[in-house]
Design a protein around this motif. Structure first.
Motif, PDB file in Angstrom:
ATOM      1  N   GLU A   1     -13.969  -9.273   6.296  1.00 55.66           N
ATOM      2  CA  GLU A   1     -13.638  -8.416   5.384  1.00 55.66           C
ATOM      3  C   GLU A   1     -12.517  -8.383   4.654  1.00 55.66           C
ATOM      4  O   GLU A   1     -12.132  -8.408   3.669  1.00 55.66           O
TER       5      GLU A   1
ATOM      6  N   LEU B   1     -11.550  -2.802   9.828  1.00 50.45           N
ATOM      7  CA  LEU B   1     -12.407  -4.051   9.238  1.00 50.45           C
ATOM      8  C   LEU B   1     -12.379  -5.111   9.975  1.00 50.45           C
ATOM      9  O   LEU B   1     -11.290  -5.484  10.811  1.00 50.45           O
ATOM     10  N   SER B   2     -12.997  -5.857   9.821  1.00 49.69           N
ATOM     11  CA  SER B   2     -13.450  -7.128  10.499  1.00 49.69           C
ATOM     12  C   SER B   2     -12.637  -8.168   9.691  1.00 49.69           C
ATOM     13  O   SER B   2     -11.961  -8.005   8.498  1.00 49.69           O
TER      14      SER B   2
ATOM     15  N   ARG C   1     -11.800 -11.750   2.466  1.00 47.75           N
ATOM     16  CA  ARG C   1     -12.440 -11.625   1.484  1.00 47.75           C
ATOM     17  C   ARG C   1     -11.737 -10.673   0.442  1.00 47.75           C
ATOM     18  O   ARG C   1     -11.926 -10.751  -0.736  1.00 47.75           O
TER      19      ARG C   1
ATOM     20  N   SER D   1      -5.360  -6.137  -2.714  1.00 46.01           N
ATOM     21  CA  SER D   1      -6.002  -7.165  -2.296  1.00 46.01           C
ATOM     22  C   SER D   1      -5.091  -8.258  -1.405  1.00 46.01           C
ATOM     23  O   SER D   1      -5.454  -8.975  -0.323  1.00 46.01           O
TER      24      SER D   1
ATOM     25  N   PRO E   1     -13.722  -5.320   0.273  1.00 45.81           N
ATOM     26  CA  PRO E   1     -14.658  -4.159   1.351  1.00 45.81           C
ATOM     27  C   PRO E   1     -14.883  -3.089   0.280  1.00 45.81           C
ATOM     28  O   PRO E   1     -14.318  -2.187   0.540  1.00 45.81           O
TER      29      PRO E   1
ATOM     30  N   LYS F   1      -5.817  -9.660   2.423  1.00 46.89           N
ATOM     31  CA  LYS F   1      -5.940 -11.118   2.577  1.00 46.89           C
ATOM     32  C   LYS F   1      -4.947 -11.362   3.620  1.00 46.89           C
ATOM     33  O   LYS F   1      -5.209 -12.330   4.722  1.00 46.89           O
TER      34      LYS F   1
ATOM     35  N   ALA G   1     -16.331   0.125   2.052  1.00 46.75           N
ATOM     36  CA  ALA G   1     -15.878   0.388   3.555  1.00 46.75           C
ATOM     37  C   ALA G   1     -14.390   0.947   3.523  1.00 46.75           C
ATOM     38  O   ALA G   1     -14.058   1.429   4.690  1.00 46.75           O
ATOM     39  N   TYR G   2     -13.511   0.450   2.672  1.00 49.14           N
ATOM     40  CA  TYR G   2     -12.077   0.644   2.554  1.00 49.14           C
ATOM     41  C   TYR G   2     -11.795   1.254   1.094  1.00 49.14           C
ATOM     42  O   TYR G   2     -11.772   0.603   0.421  1.00 49.14           O
TER      43      TYR G   2
END
Length: 154
Positions: A24, A20-21, A27, A40, A30, A44, A33-34
């Motif tokens: 992402e 992941l970027s 924030r 979370s 994702p 983070k 994406a994930y």
């Protein structure tokens, strides 16, 4: 030769945290994406950790360098500066390990990713301040012993 069989174009697979970027991760949303079972707060923390690690690397070098600035020339060497630098870097590494284990557990733990660079900045600032203070006092004592006697004879 065809290399197409070596490339697996599985578009439906989920990405890992490492893929992941940073944006992402920061924030922590994702969506699609994930699909891992990660909270979370962990995402983070990992995102902010990517930002703080380069700072930590540079500051470890700065702590070592600013510790060497504390002493002048001595025939006994710089063993005490090396011992002090090693101790301070051990404190920084211990801080890093503690925040690495506690940061992802807390809901606002992402801020703990920046404690190691902050500790490094504090150490570097204090060491440079002490080295400047010691140089200034050595300069002042040299001037007090040399200049007044020369000026008084005129």
């Amino acid at each position: 030769y065809s290399l197409a069989s070596l490339i697996n174009k599985d578009a439906g697979r989920d990405r890992s945290i490492a893929e992941l970027s940073t944006l992402e991760l920061i924030r922590a949303a994702p969506i699609g994406a994930y699909a891992g079972p990660t909270k979370s707060s962990v995402l983070k923390y990992r995102g902010h950790q990517r930002l703080s690690w380069p700072l930590s690397a540079g500051l470890t070098a700065m702590v070592g360098y600013s510790t060497l600035l504390l002493g002048g020339f001595s025939r006994q060497g710089i063993w005490w500066q090396i011992l002090l630098a090693s101790s301070l870097l051990l404190v920084m590494y211990t801080t890093h390990i503690v925040t690495l284990s506690e940061g992802p557990r807390l809901s606002g733990g992402w801020i703990l990713a920046y404690t190691t660079p902050i500790v490094g900045i504090v150490f570097t600032t204090l060491l440079i301040w002490f080295s400047e203070k010691s140089v200034k006092s050595k300069r002042q004592s040299a001037l007090n012993g040399f200049l007044p006697s020369r000026w008084g004879k005129s």
